[in-house]
Design a protein around this motif. Sequence first.
Motif, PDB file in Angstrom:
ATOM      1  N   PHE A  34       0.832  -1.204   0.000  1.00  0.00           N
ATOM      2  CA  PHE A  34       0.000   0.000   0.000  1.00  0.00           C
ATOM      3  C   PHE A  34       0.873   1.263   0.000  1.00  0.00           C
ATOM      4  O   PHE A  34       0.521   2.268  -0.634  1.00  0.00           O
ATOM      5  CB  PHE A  34      -0.942   0.006   1.199  1.00  0.00           C
ATOM      6  CG  PHE A  34      -2.205  -0.783   0.977  1.00  0.00           C
ATOM      7  CD1 PHE A  34      -3.163  -0.341   0.076  1.00  0.00           C
ATOM      8  CD2 PHE A  34      -2.440  -1.966   1.663  1.00  0.00           C
ATOM      9  CE1 PHE A  34      -4.334  -1.067  -0.145  1.00  0.00           C
ATOM     10  CE2 PHE A  34      -3.593  -2.697   1.449  1.00  0.00           C
ATOM     11  CZ  PHE A  34      -4.546  -2.249   0.544  1.00  0.00           C
ATOM     12  N   VAL A  37       1.897   1.762  -3.511  1.00  0.00           N
ATOM     13  CA  VAL A  37       0.794   2.320  -4.307  1.00  0.00           C
ATOM     14  C   VAL A  37       0.734   3.828  -4.137  1.00  0.00           C
ATOM     15  O   VAL A  37       0.623   4.584  -5.115  1.00  0.00           O
ATOM     16  CB  VAL A  37      -0.547   1.675  -3.895  1.00  0.00           C
ATOM     17  CG1 VAL A  37      -1.712   2.406  -4.549  1.00  0.00           C
ATOM     18  CG2 VAL A  37      -0.577   0.199  -4.277  1.00  0.00           C
ATOM     19  N   VAL A  38       0.817   4.291  -2.897  1.00  0.00           N
ATOM     20  CA  VAL A  38       0.759   5.730  -2.624  1.00  0.00           C
ATOM     21  C   VAL A  38       1.963   6.437  -3.238  1.00  0.00           C
ATOM     22  O   VAL A  38       1.834   7.491  -3.875  1.00  0.00           O
ATOM     23  CB  VAL A  38       0.708   5.979  -1.101  1.00  0.00           C
ATOM     24  CG1 VAL A  38       0.814   7.477  -0.802  1.00  0.00           C
ATOM     25  CG2 VAL A  38      -0.588   5.409  -0.515  1.00  0.00           C
ATOM     26  N   ARG A  43      -3.431   3.699  -9.401  1.00  0.00           N
ATOM     27  CA  ARG A  43      -4.853   3.636  -9.056  1.00  0.00           C
ATOM     28  C   ARG A  43      -5.085   2.519  -8.044  1.00  0.00           C
ATOM     29  O   ARG A  43      -4.672   1.376  -8.264  1.00  0.00           O
ATOM     30  CB  ARG A  43      -5.696   3.402 -10.312  1.00  0.00           C
ATOM     31  CG  ARG A  43      -7.187   3.222 -10.042  1.00  0.00           C
ATOM     32  CD  ARG A  43      -7.981   3.283 -11.336  1.00  0.00           C
ATOM     33  NE  ARG A  43      -7.592   2.243 -12.276  1.00  0.00           N
ATOM     34  CZ  ARG A  43      -8.110   1.023 -12.285  1.00  0.00           C
ATOM     35  NH1 ARG A  43      -9.033   0.680 -11.385  1.00  0.00           N
ATOM     36  NH2 ARG A  43      -7.723   0.142 -13.181  1.00  0.00           N
ATOM     37  N   LEU A  44      -5.775   2.832  -6.967  1.00  0.00           N
ATOM     38  CA  LEU A  44      -5.985   1.862  -5.896  1.00  0.00           C
ATOM     39  C   LEU A  44      -7.344   1.180  -5.994  1.00  0.00           C
ATOM     40  O   LEU A  44      -7.465  -0.010  -5.690  1.00  0.00           O
ATOM     41  CB  LEU A  44      -5.859   2.556  -4.532  1.00  0.00           C
ATOM     42  CG  LEU A  44      -6.042   1.678  -3.292  1.00  0.00           C
ATOM     43  CD1 LEU A  44      -4.990   0.569  -3.249  1.00  0.00           C
ATOM     44  CD2 LEU A  44      -5.970   2.526  -2.025  1.00  0.00           C
ATOM     45  N   ARG A  45      -8.336   1.898  -6.451  1.00  0.00           N
ATOM     46  CA  ARG A  45      -9.699   1.363  -6.453  1.00  0.00           C
ATOM     47  C   ARG A  45      -9.907   0.400  -7.623  1.00  0.00           C
ATOM     48  O   ARG A  45      -9.588   0.722  -8.768  1.00  0.00           O
ATOM     49  CB  ARG A  45     -10.702   2.505  -6.558  1.00  0.00           C
ATOM     50  CG  ARG A  45     -12.151   2.077  -6.458  1.00  0.00           C
ATOM     51  CD  ARG A  45     -13.063   3.291  -6.495  1.00  0.00           C
ATOM     52  NE  ARG A  45     -14.472   2.910  -6.451  1.00  0.00           N
ATOM     53  CZ  ARG A  45     -15.483   3.766  -6.442  1.00  0.00           C
ATOM     54  NH1 ARG A  45     -15.232   5.069  -6.471  1.00  0.00           N
ATOM     55  NH2 ARG A  45     -16.716   3.339  -6.403  1.00  0.00           N
ATOM     56  N   LEU A 162      -6.699  -3.327 -12.866  1.00  0.00           N
ATOM     57  CA  LEU A 162      -6.030  -2.732 -11.724  1.00  0.00           C
ATOM     58  C   LEU A 162      -4.520  -2.860 -11.895  1.00  0.00           C
ATOM     59  O   LEU A 162      -4.034  -3.909 -12.336  1.00  0.00           O
ATOM     60  CB  LEU A 162      -6.471  -3.466 -10.454  1.00  0.00           C
ATOM     61  CG  LEU A 162      -6.265  -2.800  -9.099  1.00  0.00           C
ATOM     62  CD1 LEU A 162      -7.067  -1.512  -9.002  1.00  0.00           C
ATOM     63  CD2 LEU A 162      -6.674  -3.765  -7.985  1.00  0.00           C
ATOM     64  N   SER A 166      -1.285  -2.493  -7.021  1.00  0.00           N
ATOM     65  CA  SER A 166      -2.544  -2.341  -6.285  1.00  0.00           C
ATOM     66  C   SER A 166      -3.227  -3.682  -6.086  1.00  0.00           C
ATOM     67  O   SER A 166      -3.784  -3.961  -5.016  1.00  0.00           O
ATOM     68  CB  SER A 166      -3.474  -1.385  -7.029  1.00  0.00           C
ATOM     69  OG  SER A 166      -2.866  -0.125  -7.231  1.00  0.00           O
ATOM     70  N   ALA A 169      -1.471  -5.377  -3.283  1.00  0.00           N
ATOM     71  CA  ALA A 169      -1.789  -4.770  -1.989  1.00  0.00           C
ATOM     72  C   ALA A 169      -3.120  -5.300  -1.453  1.00  0.00           C
ATOM     73  O   ALA A 169      -3.215  -5.736  -0.293  1.00  0.00           O
ATOM     74  CB  ALA A 169      -1.833  -3.245  -2.128  1.00  0.00           C
ATOM     75  N   TRP A 170      -4.167  -5.273  -2.299  1.00  0.00           N
ATOM     76  CA  TRP A 170      -5.474  -5.765  -1.862  1.00  0.00           C
ATOM     77  C   TRP A 170      -5.439  -7.258  -1.578  1.00  0.00           C
ATOM     78  O   TRP A 170      -6.053  -7.741  -0.614  1.00  0.00           O
ATOM     79  CB  TRP A 170      -6.532  -5.462  -2.914  1.00  0.00           C
ATOM     80  CG  TRP A 170      -6.951  -4.030  -2.988  1.00  0.00           C
ATOM     81  CD1 TRP A 170      -6.793  -3.170  -4.032  1.00  0.00           C
ATOM     82  CD2 TRP A 170      -7.614  -3.277  -1.962  1.00  0.00           C
ATOM     83  NE1 TRP A 170      -7.299  -1.944  -3.734  1.00  0.00           N
ATOM     84  CE2 TRP A 170      -7.824  -1.968  -2.469  1.00  0.00           C
ATOM     85  CE3 TRP A 170      -8.039  -3.576  -0.676  1.00  0.00           C
ATOM     86  CZ2 TRP A 170      -8.436  -0.973  -1.721  1.00  0.00           C
ATOM     87  CZ3 TRP A 170      -8.666  -2.573   0.070  1.00  0.00           C
ATOM     88  CH2 TRP A 170      -8.858  -1.307  -0.449  1.00  0.00           C
TER      89      TRP A 170
END
Length: 338
Positions: A34, A37-38, A43-45, A162, A166, A169-170
């Motif tokens: 995460f 990603v930041v 894109r995270l969503r 995605l 990301s 991460a999820w």
Amino acid sequence: MWGSGFTAIEVGLDSLPPLLFAAFRFDTAALVFFALVVASGARLRPGSRDDIWLVLTTGVFLIGAHFALLFLGQRHVSSSVAAIVLSFAPIVTPAIALAVLPFHRIRATDVLGLLVGFVGVAAIAVAGGSLGGRFAGIALLFGAAVTFAFGSVLTQRFSRTLPLVSLQAWSMLVGAAILHVGSLAHPSEALSGVDWNGGAIAAIAYLGVVSTVGGFLLYFALLERVGPTNASLVSYATPVIAAVFGAALLGEPITVVMALGFALIAVGFALCQIRPLWQLVRGLWGSRHAPIEGGAVRVRGNEYVLEEPTLERSRVSTGQGYGPSNGRNGTAQPVADD
């Protein structure tokens, strides 16, 4: 990174309950992913239903169930034996793909490879003696290999929009949650019983950052560069590294039966992948840029045909981070794998 990870698991299991240990590993990995990603602005969503299903499939099967069985199984066997049994996963993959993926065909060599690989796993299990803890460990690790193969095949049913970082991460977050739930439900695991010594903390950090974040990122980069068949050969380097680290750091023995079992598993893999492996060998021994009939050209094992007489030199090279152009105006189109 993956081979030495089995040694780190062995160290951590001396102080940590297996499911909670695995959950801490992916807690750490999720935090790092995460943060990546930041930092990258990715894109995270999730952007589609396939993205959500892919996250759930990866998190539930490739992380949650797979690593639960792995950590539980490695309590009963050495790190090198665990790595060898897990190398069975690419062998069982064709049989699972036959049931899960439409239009997938299984060949006689796939069946023979599956049988030979299973004999290799059985040899390692029987060498341990009675139907005691070692046999239970082998059974759990065998389940981990099958679960990983099933999850890998199932992911092929979904298209990802995605970004990879990301998705990871999820997936790590979902997998860690499943492992925490499993630990809470396990009667012999409790956070209060954790021995927070230096070895346990180092094992969690090494597995979370090096073996998981570093290993997964490198593996998927390798997958995109060389394809799934070549990348799957990593499964047969991992047990060798695990055996070397286990012998050097933990004093684990390397027996003749272990070597024989690993050899049978490797032969089983070769039988299951005999066609792409033969193409790989031909590509290594053949010409890198051999002209062929029909106005086509072969580049590192891939066959291309020209739409117009000219070939866009800047877009043809493969293997150096470039792929064949899918555009127009005289560019090359891939027509077959040679």
